[in-house]
Design an enzyme around this catalytic site. Structure first.
Site, short mmCIF file in Angstrom:
data_model
loop_
_atom_site.label_atom_id
_atom_site.label_comp_id
_atom_site.label_asym_id
_atom_site.label_seq_id
_atom_site.Cartn_x
_atom_site.Cartn_y
_atom_site.Cartn_z
N SER A 61 -11.03 111.85 -38.53
CA SER A 61 -11.26 113.30 -38.48
C SER A 61 -9.94 114.03 -38.66
CB SER A 61 -11.88 113.70 -37.14
OG SER A 61 -11.90 115.10 -37.05
N ASP B 242 -13.90 119.00 -40.06
CA ASP B 242 -14.58 119.86 -39.08
C ASP B 242 -14.35 121.32 -39.42
OD1 ASP B 242 -15.67 117.99 -37.06
OD2 ASP B 242 -13.56 117.40 -36.85
N MET C 237 -15.04 125.03 -38.24
CA MET C 237 -15.45 125.79 -37.05
C MET C 237 -15.21 127.28 -37.29
SD MET C 237 -13.67 123.52 -34.11
CE MET C 237 -13.69 121.73 -34.11
N HIS D 43 -18.47 118.56 -41.43
CA HIS D 43 -19.23 118.86 -40.21
C HIS D 43 -19.15 120.36 -39.97
CE1 HIS D 43 -19.50 118.11 -35.55
NE2 HIS D 43 -20.52 118.79 -36.02
N PHE E 29 -13.68 120.89 -29.99
CA PHE E 29 -12.30 120.46 -29.78
C PHE E 29 -12.18 118.94 -29.91
CE2 PHE E 29 -12.98 124.36 -27.48
CZ PHE E 29 -11.88 125.13 -27.84
N GLY F 231 -16.68 112.12 -31.38
CA GLY F 231 -16.08 112.65 -30.17
C GLY F 231 -15.74 111.59 -29.14
N GLY F 232 -14.46 111.45 -28.87
CA GLY F 232 -14.01 110.55 -27.80
C GLY F 232 -14.15 109.07 -28.11
N GLY G 206 -10.82 111.02 -34.35
CA GLY G 206 -9.76 112.01 -34.58
C GLY G 206 -8.48 111.56 -33.89
N SER G 207 -8.40 111.80 -32.60
CA SER G 207 -7.16 111.46 -31.91
C SER G 207 -6.89 109.95 -31.91
CB SER G 207 -7.16 112.02 -30.48
OG SER G 207 -8.41 111.87 -29.89
C1 DX5 Z 1 -15.19 118.01 -32.27
C2 DX5 Z 1 -15.17 117.50 -33.68
C3 DX5 Z 1 -14.70 116.11 -33.83
C4 DX5 Z 1 -13.26 115.85 -33.40
C5 DX5 Z 1 -13.25 114.46 -32.78
O1 DX5 Z 1 -15.94 119.17 -32.22
O2 DX5 Z 1 -16.48 117.54 -34.22
O3 DX5 Z 1 -14.88 115.63 -35.16
O4 DX5 Z 1 -12.33 115.92 -34.44
O5 DX5 Z 1 -12.02 114.24 -32.23
P1 DX5 Z 1 -11.74 113.03 -31.22
O6 DX5 Z 1 -12.02 111.77 -31.95
O7 DX5 Z 1 -10.30 113.22 -30.87
O8 DX5 Z 1 -12.65 113.24 -30.04
ZN ZN Z 2 -16.83 116.56 -36.16
#
Ligand code: DX5
Ligand code: ZN
Length: 225
Positions: free
Chosen positions: A8, A35, A37, A66, A145, A178-179, A199-200
Protein backbone atom coordinates in the site's frame (compact mmCIF):
# COMPACT_ATOMS: atom_id res chain seq x y z
CA UNK A 1 -5.24 -20.49 -4.90
CA UNK A 2 -2.67 -17.93 -5.92
CA UNK A 3 -1.81 -15.55 -3.06
CA UNK A 4 -0.77 -12.04 -3.99
CA UNK A 5 0.97 -9.19 -2.21
CA UNK A 6 -0.26 -5.63 -2.73
CA UNK A 7 2.00 -3.06 -1.04
CA UNK A 8 0.00 0.00 0.00
CA UNK A 9 1.59 3.20 -1.23
CA UNK A 10 -0.05 5.18 1.57
CA UNK A 11 2.93 4.21 3.73
CA UNK A 12 5.54 4.99 1.05
CA UNK A 13 7.92 7.94 1.14
CA UNK A 14 6.14 10.30 -1.27
CA UNK A 15 9.30 12.32 -1.86
CA UNK A 16 10.78 9.22 -3.54
CA UNK A 17 7.65 7.61 -4.91
CA UNK A 18 9.12 6.23 -8.15
CA UNK A 19 11.87 4.47 -6.25
CA UNK A 20 9.37 3.08 -3.72
CA UNK A 21 7.27 1.71 -6.60
CA UNK A 22 10.24 0.17 -8.44
CA UNK A 23 11.66 -1.50 -5.35
CA UNK A 24 8.33 -3.18 -4.58
CA UNK A 25 8.08 -4.17 -8.27
CA UNK A 26 11.57 -5.73 -8.34
CA UNK A 27 10.87 -7.64 -5.11
CA UNK A 28 7.86 -9.40 -6.61
CA UNK A 29 4.85 -7.24 -5.71
CA UNK A 30 1.78 -8.46 -7.61
CA UNK A 31 -0.07 -5.15 -7.64
CA UNK A 32 0.06 -1.76 -5.97
CA UNK A 33 -2.67 -0.70 -3.57
CA UNK A 34 -3.60 2.98 -3.91
CA UNK A 35 -5.75 4.47 -1.13
CA UNK A 36 -7.85 7.44 -2.25
CA UNK A 37 -9.41 9.31 0.69
CA UNK A 38 -11.59 12.39 0.45
CA UNK A 39 -11.80 13.63 4.06
CA UNK A 40 -15.57 13.06 3.93
CA UNK A 41 -16.12 9.31 3.81
CA UNK A 42 -13.06 8.91 6.06
CA UNK A 43 -11.46 11.52 8.32
CA UNK A 44 -8.30 11.76 6.26
CA UNK A 45 -7.16 12.93 2.82
CA UNK A 46 -4.50 11.01 0.91
CA UNK A 47 -3.78 11.36 -2.81
CA UNK A 48 -5.85 11.37 -5.94
CA UNK A 49 -6.02 10.80 -9.68
CA UNK A 50 -3.02 12.85 -10.89
CA UNK A 51 -0.76 10.78 -8.63
CA UNK A 52 -2.32 7.49 -9.77
CA UNK A 53 -1.88 8.55 -13.39
CA UNK A 54 1.82 9.25 -12.83
CA UNK A 55 2.33 5.92 -11.06
CA UNK A 56 0.65 4.01 -13.88
CA UNK A 57 3.13 5.53 -16.32
CA UNK A 58 6.18 4.22 -14.50
CA UNK A 59 5.13 0.66 -13.62
CA UNK A 60 3.62 -2.34 -15.37
CA UNK A 61 2.08 -3.47 -12.06
CA UNK A 62 -1.73 -3.47 -11.87
CA UNK A 63 -3.08 -0.59 -9.79
CA UNK A 64 -5.62 -1.61 -7.17
CA UNK A 65 -7.47 1.57 -6.23
CA UNK A 66 -9.29 1.60 -2.90
CA UNK A 67 -11.85 4.40 -3.04
CA UNK A 68 -12.55 5.73 0.43
CA UNK A 69 -14.67 8.56 -0.93
CA UNK A 70 -18.33 9.37 -1.00
CA UNK A 71 -20.04 9.04 -4.41
CA UNK A 72 -17.33 6.86 -6.02
CA UNK A 73 -19.54 6.49 -9.11
CA UNK A 74 -18.55 9.91 -10.41
CA UNK A 75 -14.83 9.04 -10.52
CA UNK A 76 -15.00 5.84 -12.58
CA UNK A 77 -14.04 7.35 -15.94
CA UNK A 78 -11.20 9.36 -14.50
CA UNK A 79 -9.90 6.23 -12.75
CA UNK A 80 -9.93 4.27 -15.99
CA UNK A 81 -8.11 7.09 -17.75
CA UNK A 82 -5.58 7.24 -14.91
CA UNK A 83 -4.69 3.57 -15.47
CA UNK A 84 -6.51 1.78 -12.63
CA UNK A 85 -7.17 -1.94 -13.07
CA UNK A 86 -9.17 -2.75 -9.94
CA UNK A 87 -11.59 -0.28 -8.36
CA UNK A 88 -12.86 -1.02 -4.87
CA UNK A 89 -15.82 0.93 -3.52
CA UNK A 90 -17.60 0.98 -0.17
CA UNK A 91 -21.32 0.31 -0.53
CA UNK A 92 -22.14 2.60 2.40
CA UNK A 93 -20.51 5.50 0.56
CA UNK A 94 -23.50 5.65 -1.78
CA UNK A 95 -27.26 5.20 -1.82
CA UNK A 96 -28.25 1.49 -1.63
CA UNK A 97 -29.84 1.56 -5.08
CA UNK A 98 -26.58 2.86 -6.60
CA UNK A 99 -24.41 -0.10 -5.66
CA UNK A 100 -25.36 -2.40 -8.54
CA UNK A 101 -25.17 0.43 -11.03
CA UNK A 102 -21.74 1.47 -9.78
CA UNK A 103 -20.41 -2.10 -10.02
CA UNK A 104 -21.77 -2.33 -13.57
CA UNK A 105 -20.26 1.01 -14.53
CA UNK A 106 -16.82 -0.11 -13.29
CA UNK A 107 -17.10 -3.38 -15.23
CA UNK A 108 -18.30 -1.61 -18.39
CA UNK A 109 -14.99 0.24 -18.53
CA UNK A 110 -13.12 -3.09 -18.46
CA UNK A 111 -11.86 -2.64 -14.89
CA UNK A 112 -12.41 -5.14 -12.09
CA UNK A 113 -15.12 -4.10 -9.63
CA UNK A 114 -14.64 -4.85 -5.95
CA UNK A 115 -16.73 -4.13 -2.87
CA UNK A 116 -15.23 -3.24 0.50
CA UNK A 117 -16.61 -4.17 3.89
CA UNK A 118 -15.80 -1.95 6.86
CA UNK A 119 -15.18 -3.79 10.15
CA UNK A 120 -18.79 -3.18 11.23
CA UNK A 121 -20.21 -4.65 7.99
CA UNK A 122 -21.06 -8.36 8.13
CA UNK A 123 -19.97 -10.45 5.17
CA UNK A 124 -23.63 -11.09 4.18
CA UNK A 125 -23.81 -7.50 2.95
CA UNK A 126 -22.09 -8.55 -0.26
CA UNK A 127 -24.55 -11.39 -0.86
CA UNK A 128 -26.67 -9.55 -3.48
CA UNK A 129 -23.51 -8.69 -5.44
CA UNK A 130 -21.52 -11.92 -5.23
CA UNK A 131 -21.92 -12.91 -8.91
CA UNK A 132 -21.03 -9.39 -10.13
CA UNK A 133 -17.84 -8.57 -8.24
CA UNK A 134 -14.30 -9.60 -9.09
CA UNK A 135 -13.06 -9.21 -5.53
CA UNK A 136 -14.19 -8.32 -2.02
CA UNK A 137 -12.05 -6.25 0.29
CA UNK A 138 -12.46 -7.16 3.94
CA UNK A 139 -11.23 -4.20 5.98
CA UNK A 140 -9.29 -5.48 8.96
CA UNK A 141 -8.95 -1.99 10.52
CA UNK A 142 -11.19 1.08 10.38
CA UNK A 143 -10.54 2.76 7.00
CA UNK A 144 -8.71 6.07 7.02
CA UNK A 145 -5.23 5.51 8.39
CA UNK A 146 -2.28 3.18 7.96
CA UNK A 147 -0.36 1.67 10.84
CA UNK A 148 -3.33 0.43 12.90
CA UNK A 149 -3.67 -2.92 14.65
CA UNK A 150 -5.47 -5.89 13.03
CA UNK A 151 -8.99 -6.30 14.46
CA UNK A 152 -9.23 -9.98 15.55
CA UNK A 153 -12.96 -10.24 14.73
CA UNK A 154 -11.96 -9.79 11.07
CA UNK A 155 -10.84 -13.41 10.83
CA UNK A 156 -14.42 -14.68 11.08
CA UNK A 157 -15.63 -12.17 8.47
CA UNK A 158 -12.96 -13.35 6.02
CA UNK A 159 -13.98 -16.98 6.58
CA UNK A 160 -17.66 -16.09 6.10
CA UNK A 161 -16.92 -14.30 2.84
CA UNK A 162 -14.92 -17.32 1.64
CA UNK A 163 -17.78 -19.65 2.55
CA UNK A 164 -20.23 -17.46 0.66
CA UNK A 165 -18.16 -17.54 -2.55
CA UNK A 166 -17.64 -21.29 -2.20
CA UNK A 167 -21.40 -21.79 -1.83
CA UNK A 168 -21.81 -20.02 -5.17
CA UNK A 169 -19.11 -22.20 -6.72
CA UNK A 170 -16.83 -19.16 -7.11
CA UNK A 171 -13.20 -18.70 -6.13
CA UNK A 172 -13.39 -14.91 -6.07
CA UNK A 173 -10.42 -13.09 -4.55
CA UNK A 174 -10.70 -11.85 -0.98
CA UNK A 175 -8.42 -8.93 -0.24
CA UNK A 176 -7.56 -7.98 3.33
CA UNK A 177 -6.43 -4.52 4.30
CA UNK A 178 -5.10 -3.13 7.55
CA UNK A 179 -2.65 -4.24 10.20
CA UNK A 180 -1.32 -7.23 8.25
CA UNK A 181 2.25 -8.17 9.16
CA UNK A 182 4.45 -11.20 8.61
CA UNK A 183 3.51 -12.50 12.07
CA UNK A 184 -0.28 -12.49 11.53
CA UNK A 185 -0.56 -13.08 7.79
CA UNK A 186 -1.12 -16.84 8.20
CA UNK A 187 -4.31 -16.11 10.16
CA UNK A 188 -5.87 -14.34 7.16
CA UNK A 189 -4.50 -16.88 4.67
CA UNK A 190 -6.04 -19.74 6.65
CA UNK A 191 -9.36 -17.88 6.76
CA UNK A 192 -9.38 -17.62 2.95
CA UNK A 193 -7.77 -14.31 1.99
CA UNK A 194 -5.91 -14.29 -1.33
CA UNK A 195 -4.81 -10.66 -1.83
CA UNK A 196 -2.82 -9.22 1.04
CA UNK A 197 -2.44 -5.45 1.39
CA UNK A 198 0.52 -4.36 3.49
CA UNK A 199 1.38 -0.71 4.09
CA UNK A 200 3.58 -0.21 7.11
CA UNK A 201 4.75 -3.84 7.05
CA UNK A 202 6.32 -3.15 3.65
CA UNK A 203 7.26 0.52 3.73
CA UNK A 204 8.52 1.00 7.26
CA UNK A 205 11.89 -0.59 6.67
CA UNK A 206 13.48 -2.09 3.59
CA UNK A 207 10.80 -2.15 0.90
CA UNK A 208 12.61 -4.73 -1.20
CA UNK A 209 13.32 -7.12 1.68
CA UNK A 210 9.84 -6.79 3.15
CA UNK A 211 7.99 -7.29 -0.14
CA UNK A 212 10.19 -10.24 -1.05
CA UNK A 213 9.64 -11.84 2.37
CA UNK A 214 5.87 -11.74 1.80
CA UNK A 215 6.17 -12.99 -1.79
CA UNK A 216 8.48 -15.87 -0.80
CA UNK A 217 6.21 -16.82 2.08
CA UNK A 218 3.20 -16.94 -0.24
CA UNK A 219 5.02 -19.29 -2.63
CA UNK A 220 5.72 -21.64 0.27
CA UNK A 221 2.15 -21.34 1.49
CA UNK A 222 0.75 -22.12 -1.98
CA UNK A 223 3.01 -25.15 -2.28
CA UNK A 224 1.82 -26.45 1.11
CA UNK A 225 -1.92 -25.98 0.42
C1 DX5 B 1 -6.39 2.18 5.54
C2 DX5 B 1 -5.96 1.81 4.15
C3 DX5 B 1 -4.91 0.77 4.08
C4 DX5 B 1 -3.58 1.15 4.72
C5 DX5 B 1 -3.03 -0.13 5.34
O1 DX5 B 1 -7.57 2.89 5.47
O2 DX5 B 1 -7.08 1.30 3.43
O3 DX5 B 1 -4.69 0.34 2.75
O4 DX5 B 1 -2.64 1.67 3.82
O5 DX5 B 1 -1.92 0.18 6.07
P1 DX5 B 1 -1.27 -0.84 7.12
O6 DX5 B 1 -0.87 -2.06 6.37
O7 DX5 B 1 -0.12 -0.06 7.67
O8 DX5 B 1 -2.33 -1.11 8.16
ZN1 ZN C 1 -6.70 0.37 1.46
Amino acid sequence: MKIRIAPSLLAADFTRLAEEVHRAERAGADMLHCDVMDGVYVPNISFGFPVIRQISKITPLPLDVHMMTSCPRKYIDVLRDAGALIVTVHSDAMAPDEVKETIRAIRDTGMVAALALRPACPAEEILPYVPDIGMVLVMTVEPGFGGQKYIPASTRRIAEARRMFTDYGLDTDIEVDGGIKRDNVDIVLNAGATVIVAGSAVYSGDVYENTKAFADHFKEWEAAH
